[in-house]
Every structure is written in structure tokens, then in C-alpha cells.
Design a protein around this motif. Structure first.
Motif, PDB file in Angstrom:
ATOM      1  N   LYS A   1       0.682  -1.328   0.531  1.00 11.30           N
ATOM      2  CA  LYS A   1       0.215   0.338  -0.356  1.00 11.30           C
ATOM      3  C   LYS A   1       0.919   1.351  -0.109  1.00 11.30           C
ATOM      4  CE  LYS A   1      -3.009  -1.475   2.742  1.00 11.30           C
ATOM      5  NZ  LYS A   1      -4.012  -1.841   3.958  1.00 11.30           N
TER       6      LYS A   1
ATOM      7  N   LEU B   1       2.326   1.660  -3.006  1.00  8.71           N
ATOM      8  CA  LEU B   1       1.191   2.514  -3.399  1.00  8.71           C
ATOM      9  C   LEU B   1       1.271   4.070  -4.240  1.00  8.71           C
ATOM     10  CD1 LEU B   1      -0.814  -0.464  -4.754  1.00  8.71           C
ATOM     11  CD2 LEU B   1       0.367   0.453  -6.526  1.00  8.71           C
TER      12      LEU B   1
ATOM     13  N   VAL C   1      -5.407   4.138 -13.013  1.00 10.05           N
ATOM     14  CA  VAL C   1      -5.664   2.532 -12.362  1.00 10.05           C
ATOM     15  C   VAL C   1      -4.835   2.417 -11.072  1.00 10.05           C
ATOM     16  CG1 VAL C   1      -3.811   0.874 -13.569  1.00 10.05           C
ATOM     17  CG2 VAL C   1      -4.945   1.918 -15.231  1.00 10.05           C
ATOM     18  N   VAL C   2      -3.917   2.886 -10.524  1.00  9.90           N
ATOM     19  CA  VAL C   2      -3.097   2.910  -9.693  1.00  9.90           C
ATOM     20  C   VAL C   2      -4.318   3.186  -8.202  1.00  9.90           C
ATOM     21  CG1 VAL C   2      -1.570   4.150  -8.226  1.00  9.90           C
ATOM     22  CG2 VAL C   2      -0.930   3.482 -10.916  1.00  9.90           C
TER      23      VAL C   2
ATOM     24  N   VAL D   1      -6.600   0.085  -7.565  1.00 10.00           N
ATOM     25  CA  VAL D   1      -5.920  -0.124  -7.763  1.00 10.00           C
ATOM     26  C   VAL D   1      -6.264  -0.620  -6.154  1.00 10.00           C
ATOM     27  CG1 VAL D   1      -3.650  -1.668  -7.348  1.00 10.00           C
ATOM     28  CG2 VAL D   1      -5.038  -1.238  -9.611  1.00 10.00           C
TER      29      VAL D   1
ATOM     30  N   VAL E   1      -9.389  -0.708  -4.501  1.00 13.25           N
ATOM     31  CA  VAL E   1      -9.437  -2.104  -4.364  1.00 13.25           C
ATOM     32  C   VAL E   1      -8.579  -2.591  -3.369  1.00 13.25           C
ATOM     33  CG1 VAL E   1      -9.874  -4.636  -5.004  1.00 13.25           C
ATOM     34  CG2 VAL E   1     -10.508  -2.763  -6.545  1.00 13.25           C
ATOM     35  N   ILE E   2      -7.477  -2.611  -2.576  1.00  9.95           N
ATOM     36  CA  ILE E   2      -6.328  -2.952  -2.332  1.00  9.95           C
ATOM     37  C   ILE E   2      -7.544  -2.432  -0.538  1.00  9.95           C
ATOM     38  CG2 ILE E   2      -3.807  -2.769  -1.026  1.00  9.95           C
ATOM     39  CD1 ILE E   2      -3.371  -3.025  -3.918  1.00  9.95           C
TER      40      ILE E   2
END
Length: 75
Positions: A2, A5, A66-67, A70, A73-74
Motif C-alpha cells: 500500500k 502504491l 489505474v493506480v 488498485v 480495491v486494496i
């Protein structure tokens, strides 16, 4: 994961902001009225620095979303 990202997300966001600010405005001014908007540089725009900035802006915006997806979702 995390943390990495989030760092990538911030870097892409700052880079996207800088690239957008480096681009020229899209207004043609009074040249568009008299037909002077079709110059050599506007026809070969994809090969110029401005064209490269536009391509990188599209790529960075797609990577940003996109990041962000992601991370959503994470998280």
C-alpha cells in the motif's frame, strides 16, 4: 504494498500536474479567424515537444486512474 502504491500515486499526480502546466493553451487567437491556424507546426505537432507532452499526459492520466483503482480495491 500500500505504501509503495501511495508513493507512486503521489509521484504520478505531481508529474501530471507539472506536465499539464507546461503545455501551451489550445486557443488559436485571432489567427484562427484568418485561416493562419494551419501552420507547419500544427501539422507536425506529433513530432514536436508539445505532441510529446500530450502523449505523456494521456499515459500519466491513465496510470493515475489505474493506480487509484488498485488503491481503492486494496484499501
Amino acid at each position: 504494498m500500500k505504501t509503495a502504491l501511495v508513493i507512486i500515486f503521489v509521484i504520478i499526480g505531481v508529474a501530471l500536474s507539472a506536465i499539464i502546466l507546461m503545455q501551451e493553451g489550445k486557443s488559436q487567437g485571432l489567427g484562427a479567424i484568418s485561416g493562419m491556424a494551419d501552420t507547419y507546426w500544427s501539422k507536425n505537432r506529433s513530432r514536436s515537444m508539445e505532441g510529446n507532452l500530450e502523449k505523456f499526459t494521456k499515459f500519466a492520466a491513465a496510470a493515475f486512474f489505474v493506480v487509484a483503482l488498485v488503491l481503492d480495491v486494496i484499501w
